[in-house]
Design a protein around this motif. Structure first.
Motif, PDB file in Angstrom:
ATOM      1  N   PRO A   1     -21.263  16.405 -28.532  1.00  0.00           N
ATOM      2  CA  PRO A   1     -20.128  17.175 -29.046  1.00  0.00           C
ATOM      3  C   PRO A   1     -19.858  16.908 -30.518  1.00  0.00           C
ATOM      4  CG  PRO A   1     -19.569  16.127 -26.969  1.00  0.00           C
ATOM      5  CD  PRO A   1     -20.904  15.627 -27.371  1.00  0.00           C
ATOM      6  N   THR A   2     -20.019  15.647 -30.937  1.00  0.00           N
ATOM      7  CA  THR A   2     -19.788  15.295 -32.333  1.00  0.00           C
ATOM      8  C   THR A   2     -20.754  16.065 -33.232  1.00  0.00           C
ATOM      9  OG1 THR A   2     -19.389  13.103 -31.486  1.00  0.00           O
ATOM     10  CG2 THR A   2     -19.514  13.347 -33.878  1.00  0.00           C
TER      11      THR A   2
ATOM     12  N   VAL B   1     -21.283  23.154 -36.576  1.00  0.00           N
ATOM     13  CA  VAL B   1     -20.521  24.390 -36.715  1.00  0.00           C
ATOM     14  C   VAL B   1     -19.782  24.404 -38.048  1.00  0.00           C
ATOM     15  CG1 VAL B   1     -18.559  25.676 -35.803  1.00  0.00           C
ATOM     16  CG2 VAL B   1     -20.250  24.717 -34.241  1.00  0.00           C
ATOM     17  N   VAL B   2     -19.297  23.242 -38.422  1.00  0.00           N
ATOM     18  CA  VAL B   2     -18.408  23.217 -39.578  1.00  0.00           C
ATOM     19  C   VAL B   2     -19.143  23.380 -40.896  1.00  0.00           C
ATOM     20  CG1 VAL B   2     -16.836  21.778 -40.868  1.00  0.00           C
ATOM     21  CG2 VAL B   2     -16.645  21.921 -38.409  1.00  0.00           C
TER      22      VAL B   2
ATOM     23  N   ALA C   1     -15.821  27.040 -48.857  1.00  0.00           N
ATOM     24  CA  ALA C   1     -15.504  25.749 -49.427  1.00  0.00           C
ATOM     25  C   ALA C   1     -14.982  25.633 -50.851  1.00  0.00           C
ATOM     26  CB  ALA C   1     -16.712  24.838 -49.302  1.00  0.00           C
TER      27      ALA C   1
ATOM     28  N   VAL D   1     -19.860  19.707 -33.507  1.00  0.00           N
ATOM     29  CA  VAL D   1     -18.748  19.996 -34.411  1.00  0.00           C
ATOM     30  C   VAL D   1     -19.235  20.040 -35.854  1.00  0.00           C
ATOM     31  CG1 VAL D   1     -16.608  19.078 -35.353  1.00  0.00           C
ATOM     32  CG2 VAL D   1     -16.967  19.106 -32.890  1.00  0.00           C
ATOM     33  N   GLU D   2     -20.040  19.034 -36.211  1.00  0.00           N
ATOM     34  CA  GLU D   2     -20.555  19.003 -37.584  1.00  0.00           C
ATOM     35  C   GLU D   2     -21.393  20.243 -37.863  1.00  0.00           C
ATOM     36  OE1 GLU D   2     -19.649  16.894 -39.648  1.00  0.00           O
ATOM     37  OE2 GLU D   2     -18.857  15.233 -38.478  1.00  0.00           O
TER      38      GLU D   2
ATOM     39  N   GLU E   1     -23.252  11.827 -24.856  1.00  0.00           N
ATOM     40  CA  GLU E   1     -21.902  12.136 -25.335  1.00  0.00           C
ATOM     41  C   GLU E   1     -21.825  12.275 -26.843  1.00  0.00           C
ATOM     42  OE1 GLU E   1     -19.793  13.160 -23.237  1.00  0.00           O
ATOM     43  OE2 GLU E   1     -21.336  12.700 -21.773  1.00  0.00           O
ATOM     44  N   GLU E   2     -22.910  11.931 -27.535  1.00  0.00           N
ATOM     45  CA  GLU E   2     -22.930  12.132 -28.986  1.00  0.00           C
ATOM     46  C   GLU E   2     -22.981  13.621 -29.309  1.00  0.00           C
ATOM     47  OE1 GLU E   2     -22.909  10.223 -32.780  1.00  0.00           O
ATOM     48  OE2 GLU E   2     -22.427   9.680 -30.746  1.00  0.00           O
TER      49      GLU E   2
ATOM     50  N   VAL F   1     -21.952   7.817 -17.216  1.00  0.00           N
ATOM     51  CA  VAL F   1     -20.550   8.207 -17.402  1.00  0.00           C
ATOM     52  C   VAL F   1     -20.209   9.289 -16.379  1.00  0.00           C
ATOM     53  CG1 VAL F   1     -18.897   9.275 -18.972  1.00  0.00           C
ATOM     54  CG2 VAL F   1     -20.616   7.696 -19.843  1.00  0.00           C
ATOM     55  N   LEU F   2     -19.158   9.047 -15.615  1.00  0.00           N
ATOM     56  CA  LEU F   2     -18.741  10.018 -14.609  1.00  0.00           C
ATOM     57  C   LEU F   2     -17.804  11.034 -15.244  1.00  0.00           C
ATOM     58  CD1 LEU F   2     -18.874  10.535 -11.424  1.00  0.00           C
ATOM     59  CD2 LEU F   2     -16.577   9.601 -11.428  1.00  0.00           C
ATOM     60  N   LEU F   3     -18.199  12.292 -15.203  1.00  0.00           N
ATOM     61  CA  LEU F   3     -17.354  13.342 -15.764  1.00  0.00           C
ATOM     62  C   LEU F   3     -16.889  14.265 -14.642  1.00  0.00           C
ATOM     63  CD1 LEU F   3     -19.074  14.487 -19.047  1.00  0.00           C
ATOM     64  CD2 LEU F   3     -17.019  13.121 -18.779  1.00  0.00           C
TER      65      LEU F   3
ATOM     66  N   GLN G   1     -24.849   8.012 -21.311  1.00  0.00           N
ATOM     67  CA  GLN G   1     -23.872   7.659 -22.347  1.00  0.00           C
ATOM     68  C   GLN G   1     -24.241   8.314 -23.668  1.00  0.00           C
ATOM     69  OE1 GLN G   1     -23.264   3.521 -22.748  1.00  0.00           O
ATOM     70  NE2 GLN G   1     -22.362   3.310 -20.729  1.00  0.00           N
TER      71      GLN G   1
ATOM     72  N   VAL H   1     -19.717  26.750 -42.338  1.00  0.00           N
ATOM     73  CA  VAL H   1     -18.419  27.316 -42.669  1.00  0.00           C
ATOM     74  C   VAL H   1     -18.000  26.831 -44.044  1.00  0.00           C
ATOM     75  CG1 VAL H   1     -16.010  27.369 -42.024  1.00  0.00           C
ATOM     76  CG2 VAL H   1     -17.766  27.413 -40.283  1.00  0.00           C
TER      77      VAL H   1
END
Lengths: 214, 143
Positions: free
Chosen positions: A191-192, A198-199, A207, A195-196, A188-189, A123-125, A185, A202
């Motif tokens: 970032p997902t 970090v969240v 909660a 996010v999990e 790229e998983e 993947v070209l970024l 490729q 929290v």
């Protein structure tokens, strides 16, 4: 390179009244610069868009304002758009002196095809969309092209130091700043997952009221 | 789901969503973006559903950015409760979105994949949206 030319008329309407101009397909703008007083001007929308497409933020434009003796040598310093319709709502033009260097952002354009993307499926970024350069007005260029045909392996990248830039132009970005990179490729998983990760802690803290109770 | 780590005050007033977005209204990271055309509170669940739709369609290719964050606590009172007795409990978190706001951005995938991914994400949102691409100037002279 042939000089880009643009015509403008002096503008008398200022402030909120420029809305009237926009309704008539006219774009308000201003010309300012070192040793000149700011001049409010207005443009035909089509002519302005055409010149802007060619010049970008870094090529010089010969601006002929009706009623003035000689044209201004200018660059597009700022372009404002309508947030939804995306039409041009205002432009700032900076008048230049031929003897003074100027700092401008230049768009980076990727050219060629990378074997790492075509064959290996990488993947070209593009991480840097524009470079900050300093040069005399006549040495400015509309875009800087980056040839990616040399990116043969996944993980290969091109940094600012790898670019072939004329000596008359000084690039102000860090030499080791990455412009384009070919990544896996599967990478790229990440970032997902981030996010999990970090969240969730929290959620543990705040909660109690998160879940909907009928 | 996304939510703030800590808040100075637990509950907020509802506020107003007038006018258009002046910040966060241009594509800054990717090549394509999903732009809001209406004002709304977009809940954390809706953001997560849209994000999943994008990820599933892109199948680990390319990259995406979530440009909104649900930092507004939304309260409600339980069903069949008499009025009074103070403000309700926080039910969910929402992002305040005004027209023009870029909600998601995508890069590194072909045009058709990006459009389909953003289209699928748009179905998960409570507002009308449009798919836009980055505005680029310069280099069309060819002289």
């Amino acid at each position: 390179m042939k000089a880009i030319e643009l015509r403008a008329q002096p503008r008398t309407l200022t402030g909120k009244h420029v809305k009237l101009l926009r309704r008539q397909d006219v774009v308000p703008g201003v010309v300012y610069g070192h040793n000149i007083d700011p001049v409010p001007v207005q443009f035909n929308t089509k002519e302005l868009a055409h010149a802007l497409k060619r010049a970008g933020s870094s090529a010089t434009v010969q601006l002929a304002v009706e009623g003035t003796a000689s044209p201004y040598l200018v660059i597009f310093r700022d372009v404002q758009h309508h947030p939804i319709r995306r039409g041009i709502t205002h432009v700032d033009l900076q008048a230049l002196s031929l003897t003074e260097t100027v700092r401008v952002p230049v768009n980076v354009v990727v050219v060629g095809k990378s074997p790492a993307v075509e064959v290996l499926g990488g993947v070209l970024l593009q991480t840097l969309m524009e470079l900050e350069i300093e040069a005399l007005p006549m040495d400015l260029v509309p875009v800087i092209e980056v040839d990616i045909s040399g990116l043969a392996e996944i993980g290969d990248s091109i940094s600012v130091a790898d670019l072939d830039i004329p000596e008359t132009i000084t690039v102000l970005n860090a030499p080791d700043a990455t412009i384009v990179q070919v990544t896996f490729q599967a990478a790229e998983e990440a970032p997902t997952a981030a996010v999990e990760a970090v969240v969730e802690p929290v959620a543990a803290v705040v909660a109690p009221e998160d879940e909907r109770k009928p | 789901m996304l939510m703030p780590k800590r808040m100075k005050y637990r509950k907020q007033h509802r506020g107003r969503m007038t006018g258009m977005e002046s910040r966060g209204a241009e594509i800054d990271f990717g090549d394509y973006g999903l732009q809001a055309l209406e004002p709304a509170w977009v809940s954390a669940r809706q953001i997560e559903a849209a994000r999943r739709a994008i990820v599933r369609h892109m199948r680990r290719r390319g990259r995406y950015w979530v440009r909104i964050f649900p930092d507004k606590p939304i309260t409600s009172k339980p069903a069949e409760t008499r009025m009074g007795k103070g403000k309700g409990d926080v039910e969910y978190w929402a992002a305040v979105v005004r027209p023009g706001r870029i909600l998601f951005e995508i890069a590194g995938v072909p045009d058709d994949v990006a459009h389909e991914a953003l289209n699928l994400a748009a179905f998960k949102l409570p507002i009308r949206t449009q798919i836009i691409s980055r505005i680029e100037y310069g280099g069309e002279a060819g002289e």
